[in-house]
Design a protein around this motif. Structure first.
Motif, PDB file in Angstrom:
ATOM      1  N   HIS A  32       0.860  -1.183   0.000  1.00 55.89           N
ATOM      2  CA  HIS A  32       0.000   0.000   0.000  1.00 55.89           C
ATOM      3  C   HIS A  32       0.898   1.236   0.000  1.00 55.89           C
ATOM      4  CE1 HIS A  32      -3.544   2.293   2.052  1.00 55.89           C
ATOM      5  NE2 HIS A  32      -3.378   2.628   0.789  1.00 55.89           N
ATOM      6  N   PHE A  33       1.210   1.743  -1.190  1.00 50.68           N
ATOM      7  CA  PHE A  33       2.172   2.828  -1.339  1.00 50.68           C
ATOM      8  C   PHE A  33       1.484   4.182  -1.254  1.00 50.68           C
ATOM      9  CE2 PHE A  33       4.433  -0.765  -2.831  1.00 50.68           C
ATOM     10  CZ  PHE A  33       5.782  -0.491  -2.702  1.00 50.68           C
ATOM     11  N   GLU A  34       2.292   5.195  -0.992  1.00 56.07           N
ATOM     12  CA  GLU A  34       1.787   6.563  -0.937  1.00 56.07           C
ATOM     13  C   GLU A  34       1.214   6.949  -2.309  1.00 56.07           C
ATOM     14  OE1 GLU A  34       1.535  10.601  -1.521  1.00 56.07           O
ATOM     15  OE2 GLU A  34       3.279   9.566  -2.374  1.00 56.07           O
ATOM     16  N   THR A  35       0.157   7.755  -2.305  1.00 53.55           N
ATOM     17  CA  THR A  35      -0.610   8.040  -3.516  1.00 53.55           C
ATOM     18  C   THR A  35       0.243   8.647  -4.622  1.00 53.55           C
ATOM     19  OG1 THR A  35      -2.574   8.426  -2.166  1.00 53.55           O
ATOM     20  CG2 THR A  35      -2.627   9.237  -4.439  1.00 53.55           C
ATOM     21  N   PHE A  36       0.984   9.700  -4.305  1.00 54.11           N
ATOM     22  CA  PHE A  36       1.755  10.404  -5.335  1.00 54.11           C
ATOM     23  C   PHE A  36       2.866   9.518  -5.894  1.00 54.11           C
ATOM     24  CE2 PHE A  36       4.842  13.827  -6.605  1.00 54.11           C
ATOM     25  CZ  PHE A  36       4.128  14.216  -7.730  1.00 54.11           C
ATOM     26  N   GLU A  37       3.474   8.704  -5.038  1.00 58.32           N
ATOM     27  CA  GLU A  37       4.494   7.769  -5.519  1.00 58.32           C
ATOM     28  C   GLU A  37       3.885   6.756  -6.486  1.00 58.32           C
ATOM     29  OE1 GLU A  37       7.426   7.659  -1.569  1.00 58.32           O
ATOM     30  OE2 GLU A  37       6.102   5.981  -2.026  1.00 58.32           O
ATOM     31  N   THR A  38       2.713   6.238  -6.144  1.00 62.81           N
ATOM     32  CA  THR A  38       2.056   5.256  -7.006  1.00 62.81           C
ATOM     33  C   THR A  38       1.705   5.855  -8.355  1.00 62.81           C
ATOM     34  OG1 THR A  38       1.117   4.214  -5.026  1.00 62.81           O
ATOM     35  CG2 THR A  38       0.157   3.611  -7.138  1.00 62.81           C
ATOM     36  N   VAL A  39       1.152   7.073  -8.340  1.00 61.91           N
ATOM     37  CA  VAL A  39       0.793   7.742  -9.597  1.00 61.91           C
ATOM     38  C   VAL A  39       2.045   8.007 -10.433  1.00 61.91           C
ATOM     39  CG1 VAL A  39      -0.158   9.864 -10.584  1.00 61.91           C
ATOM     40  CG2 VAL A  39      -1.302   8.763  -8.650  1.00 61.91           C
ATOM     41  N   SER A  40       3.118   8.461  -9.788  1.00 61.14           N
ATOM     42  CA  SER A  40       4.369   8.729 -10.508  1.00 61.14           C
ATOM     43  C   SER A  40       4.902   7.464 -11.170  1.00 61.14           C
ATOM     44  CB  SER A  40       5.416   9.298  -9.548  1.00 61.14           C
ATOM     45  OG  SER A  40       4.979  10.502  -8.959  1.00 61.14           O
ATOM     46  N   PHE A  41       4.845   6.356 -10.437  1.00 61.81           N
ATOM     47  CA  PHE A  41       5.330   5.087 -10.971  1.00 61.81           C
ATOM     48  C   PHE A  41       4.479   4.625 -12.145  1.00 61.81           C
ATOM     49  CE2 PHE A  41       5.363   0.279 -10.332  1.00 61.81           C
ATOM     50  CZ  PHE A  41       6.471   0.101 -11.136  1.00 61.81           C
ATOM     51  N   ALA A  42       3.159   4.689 -11.996  1.00 58.67           N
ATOM     52  CA  ALA A  42       2.272   4.237 -13.069  1.00 58.67           C
ATOM     53  C   ALA A  42       2.454   5.077 -14.334  1.00 58.67           C
ATOM     54  CB  ALA A  42       0.819   4.295 -12.590  1.00 58.67           C
ATOM     55  N   LEU A  43       2.553   6.399 -14.186  1.00 56.88           N
ATOM     56  CA  LEU A  43       2.755   7.264 -15.349  1.00 56.88           C
ATOM     57  C   LEU A  43       4.111   7.003 -16.006  1.00 56.88           C
ATOM     58  CD1 LEU A  43       1.289  10.670 -14.073  1.00 56.88           C
ATOM     59  CD2 LEU A  43       0.283   9.087 -15.732  1.00 56.88           C
ATOM     60  N   SER A  44       5.120   6.738 -15.198  1.00 56.03           N
ATOM     61  CA  SER A  44       6.455   6.469 -15.745  1.00 56.03           C
ATOM     62  C   SER A  44       6.459   5.192 -16.576  1.00 56.03           C
ATOM     63  CB  SER A  44       7.474   6.363 -14.612  1.00 56.03           C
ATOM     64  OG  SER A  44       7.549   7.562 -13.882  1.00 56.03           O
ATOM     65  N   VAL A  45       5.809   4.149 -16.062  1.00 62.93           N
ATOM     66  CA  VAL A  45       5.716   2.898 -16.819  1.00 62.93           C
ATOM     67  C   VAL A  45       4.995   3.129 -18.135  1.00 62.93           C
ATOM     68  CG1 VAL A  45       4.716   0.577 -16.844  1.00 62.93           C
ATOM     69  CG2 VAL A  45       5.837   1.430 -14.776  1.00 62.93           C
ATOM     70  N   LEU A  46       3.937   3.956 -18.117  1.00 59.67           N
ATOM     71  CA  LEU A  46       3.188   4.259 -19.340  1.00 59.67           C
ATOM     72  C   LEU A  46       4.067   4.980 -20.355  1.00 59.67           C
ATOM     73  CD1 LEU A  46       0.399   4.257 -20.758  1.00 59.67           C
ATOM     74  CD2 LEU A  46      -0.030   6.471 -19.672  1.00 59.67           C
ATOM     75  N   VAL A  47       4.807   5.990 -19.902  1.00 56.19           N
ATOM     76  CA  VAL A  47       5.678   6.749 -20.804  1.00 56.19           C
ATOM     77  C   VAL A  47       6.782   5.867 -21.382  1.00 56.19           C
ATOM     78  CG1 VAL A  47       7.344   8.636 -20.930  1.00 56.19           C
ATOM     79  CG2 VAL A  47       5.186   8.962 -19.707  1.00 56.19           C
ATOM     80  N   VAL A  48       7.400   5.055 -20.538  1.00 50.14           N
ATOM     81  CA  VAL A  48       8.471   4.174 -20.999  1.00 50.14           C
ATOM     82  C   VAL A  48       7.946   3.165 -22.014  1.00 50.14           C
ATOM     83  CG1 VAL A  48      10.051   2.333 -20.277  1.00 50.14           C
ATOM     84  CG2 VAL A  48       9.897   4.436 -18.942  1.00 50.14           C
ATOM     85  N   THR A  49       6.756   2.635 -21.776  1.00 49.30           N
ATOM     86  CA  THR A  49       6.170   1.664 -22.702  1.00 49.30           C
ATOM     87  C   THR A  49       6.005   2.271 -24.097  1.00 49.30           C
ATOM     88  OG1 THR A  49       4.992   0.547 -20.911  1.00 49.30           O
ATOM     89  CG2 THR A  49       4.186   0.193 -23.147  1.00 49.30           C
ATOM     90  N   TYR A  50       5.470   3.479 -24.166  1.00 51.51           N
ATOM     91  CA  TYR A  50       5.295   4.142 -25.462  1.00 51.51           C
ATOM     92  C   TYR A  50       6.637   4.480 -26.109  1.00 51.51           C
ATOM     93  CZ  TYR A  50       0.233   4.721 -25.131  1.00 51.51           C
ATOM     94  OH  TYR A  50      -1.115   4.491 -25.073  1.00 51.51           O
ATOM     95  N   THR A  51       7.651   4.729 -25.289  1.00 49.00           N
ATOM     96  CA  THR A  51       8.950   5.156 -25.824  1.00 49.00           C
ATOM     97  C   THR A  51       9.730   4.004 -26.436  1.00 49.00           C
ATOM     98  OG1 THR A  51       9.064   6.916 -24.156  1.00 49.00           O
ATOM     99  CG2 THR A  51      11.124   6.304 -25.256  1.00 49.00           C
ATOM    100  N   VAL A  52       9.685   2.815 -25.821  1.00 47.20           N
ATOM    101  CA  VAL A  52      10.578   1.726 -26.237  1.00 47.20           C
ATOM    102  C   VAL A  52       9.895   0.665 -27.093  1.00 47.20           C
ATOM    103  CG1 VAL A  52      11.910   2.049 -24.121  1.00 47.20           C
ATOM    104  CG2 VAL A  52      10.147   0.287 -24.190  1.00 47.20           C
ATOM    105  N   GLN A  53       8.595   0.751 -27.301  1.00 45.35           N
ATOM    106  CA  GLN A  53       7.895  -0.341 -27.972  1.00 45.35           C
ATOM    107  C   GLN A  53       8.299  -0.513 -29.431  1.00 45.35           C
ATOM    108  OE1 GLN A  53       3.708   0.436 -27.860  1.00 45.35           O
ATOM    109  NE2 GLN A  53       3.835   2.408 -28.897  1.00 45.35           N
ATOM    110  N   ASP A  54       8.880   0.521 -30.075  1.00 47.34           N
ATOM    111  CA  ASP A  54       9.284   0.386 -31.480  1.00 47.34           C
ATOM    112  C   ASP A  54      10.676  -0.208 -31.642  1.00 47.34           C
ATOM    113  OD1 ASP A  54      10.697   2.501 -30.479  1.00 47.34           O
ATOM    114  OD2 ASP A  54      10.286   3.861 -32.156  1.00 47.34           O
ATOM    115  N   GLY A  55      11.405  -0.446 -30.548  1.00 48.31           N
ATOM    116  CA  GLY A  55      12.736  -1.041 -30.644  1.00 48.31           C
ATOM    117  C   GLY A  55      13.804  -0.080 -31.122  1.00 48.31           C
ATOM    118  N   LYS A  56      13.515   1.228 -31.113  1.00 51.48           N
ATOM    119  CA  LYS A  56      14.483   2.237 -31.546  1.00 51.48           C
ATOM    120  C   LYS A  56      14.559   3.351 -30.506  1.00 51.48           C
ATOM    121  CE  LYS A  56      12.428   3.025 -35.491  1.00 51.48           C
ATOM    122  NZ  LYS A  56      12.168   3.584 -36.840  1.00 51.48           N
ATOM    123  N   SER A  57      15.689   4.057 -30.491  1.00 51.14           N
ATOM    124  CA  SER A  57      15.864   5.146 -29.536  1.00 51.14           C
ATOM    125  C   SER A  57      16.702   6.251 -30.152  1.00 51.14           C
ATOM    126  CB  SER A  57      16.557   4.637 -28.263  1.00 51.14           C
ATOM    127  OG  SER A  57      17.884   4.212 -28.539  1.00 51.14           O
TER     128      SER A  57
END
Length: 479
Positions: free
Chosen positions: A422-447
């Motif tokens: 049961h994590f602190e609210t802002f930490e949880t939101v930050s983590f979830a948004l970060s995973v979302l951004v990273v997923t969109y960034t790396v899914q094409d296999g290019k950087s």
């Protein structure tokens, strides 16, 4: 399964990239990517340098270590182990802070001073832990070597968190777990994309190009990270429902705790399954073959930089597995001592510096444990070995989210500590948004460097948000 039949594992390729000894193809040449920190001959090769050089600066050979006289061999062997360890990484110059930090803690110096000194002391100890682990992994094979790296790859965060858990500082434990994941997903990966993209910005014709990595690695990892985010969000969502329907606080806490412990067991089982998937059944999807296939599939979508290859050459050792095990034990004890003094000084740092425990756990402590991995990932990215860089950055995030965090929940269960997911609210939101951004960034296999700048910007925004938040403002703010 024959280890040679499946090709080099990820950890083997990292060791070859950063081999402290020169390869056989460069013994008489100049500096190259495998040139050691302080050049020495390969193990078992001829010793062309002077005995003075070999005694002080050759990390592969020490005069007297092969003597038949025990009173000569034993001291020489001990010195060889110490020398090889000290020369394994540039950051080891900070080892001078280890005895100072221990003395500061015993003498009860100013708490802020104790925190800073032990903070600096743990950075090189983390690098030594990584070096000793890799030395042992050489002889263990893929499966056991992978498990060992999984266990000790984030040993510093684990030790600091165990001590904080013992002292009941659950906010520090949870923040350090999310902070380690964010630092790897956003800061380390962002720096890899930025520096690797700048170093490999143009092709031979002067056109802009992108770096590539095996997309299957990114996709699998992002799926696992999304699951980890869900495992942190669900206890908070359940807590909201229970706060509205259940008046008994003890029963609410017990319900969340039971959910967290059950989830932790499932996450640990899933991590074991992931290791088996990566190291045994589907190892071909994570190696050089997958990277080459990814480049071929992307050739028509724009200029891409061809990944540099790691030669399949014999691995070099600087000490025996037993000696490396001794280094591992001694270093772990030193980390535990320094971490104990560091955690004990957090309260004073919070009171006097005005920093929140969330900022200390989310930003400062991950810097300690991941410093060596940060440098490793960036260097291999500059050399256009993005699969290795992604393996370092994302692999560490997987270890934290699927192994270290649930392990701490189970350990808290054994210690009768109410550690939960049961994590602190802002930490949880930050983590979830970060995973979302990273997923969109790396899914094409290019950087490229622009994508890296985006990831780093998000990390800085999150860090600033926790830095400007007053101390104690987030302590009771849970979903």
């Amino acid at each position: 399964m024959d280890r040679n039949a499946v090709g080099p594992s990820f950890h083997e390729r990292v060791r070859r990239t950063f081999s402290v000894g020169a390869s056989k193809n460069h013994q008489n040449g100049g500096a190259h990517e495998a040139t050691p920190l302080l050049a020495g001959d390969s193990l078992g090769g001829s010793h062309e340098h002077s005995e003075t050089y070999d005694f002080f600066l050759n990390s592969h050979y020490t005069p007297g270590a092969d003597s038949s006289k025990p009173w000569v061999r034993i001291p020489a062997t001990v010195w060889h182990i110490a020398k090889a360890t000290l020369l394994s990484n540039y950051v080891n110059v900070l080892l001078v802070f280890v005895p100072i930090g221990i003395i500061a803690g015993i003498a009860e110096w100013d708490p802020v001073t104790v925190f800073v000194i032990n903070f600096l002391a743990i950075i090189p100890l983390a690098a030594v832990l990584s070096f000793a682990t890799e030395e042992i992994s050489v002889k263990l094979g893929e499966s056991l070597g992978g498990l060992l790296n999984a266990t000790f790859g984030n040993a510093v965060e684990l030790i600091v968190s165990i001590i904080a858990l013992r002292d009941g500082q659950y906010e520090v434990v949870k923040s350090s777990m999310i902070g380690s994941i964010l630092s790897n997903l956003l800061l380390v990966m962002g720096m890899c994309f930025v520096f690797g993209g700048i170093a490999n910005m143009r092709d031979g014709a002067g056109n802009g190009q992108e770096q590539t990595f095996a997309s299957i690695t990114a996709q699998t990892t992002c799926s696992l990270m999304t699951l980890a985010a869900a495992s942190m969000i669900l206890p908070g969502a359940l807590s909201i429902v229970l706060n509205q329907t259940l008046d008994d606080k003890e029963q609410r806490d017990a319900t969340i705790l039971n959910l967290s412990r059950g989830t932790a067991v499932l996450l640990l089982l899933l991590y074991i399954l992931y290791l088996w998937f990566q190291l045994r059944t589907h190892h071909n999807l994570f190696g050089a073959e997958a990277a080459a296939a990814n480049v071929e599939s992307l050739e028509g979508s724009g200029p891409v930089a061809t990944p540099a290859q790691v030669e399949d050459e014999p691995e070099e050792q600087h000490m025996s597995p037993w000696a490396a095990g001794g280094v591992l034990i001694v270093t772990t004890i030193l980390v535990s001592i320094c971490a104990d003094y560091l955690v004990d000084s957090i309260d004073a740092l919070v009171d006097r510096a005005g920093l929140s425990r969330n900022f200390i756990g989310l930003i400062l402590i991950p810097i300690v444990g991941n410093a060596a991995e940060h440098v490793t990932a960036v260097v291999v990215a500059i050399k256009n070995k993005m699969d290795l860089a992604m393996g370092v950055a994302i692999g560490s995030s997987i270890q934290i989210s699927l192994f270290v965090t649930p392990f701490l929940v189970i350990l808290g269960w054994m210690m009768n500590r109410p550690m939960n997911l049961h994590f602190e609210t802002f930490e949880t939101v930050s983590f979830a948004l970060s995973v979302l951004v990273v997923t969109y960034t790396v899914q094409d296999g290019k950087s490229n460097y622009l994508e890296g700048a985006m990831l780093m910007a998000l990390y800085i925004i999150i860090a600033v948000a926790f830095f400007v938040t007053p101390s104690g403002a987030l302590d009771d703010n849970s979903l």
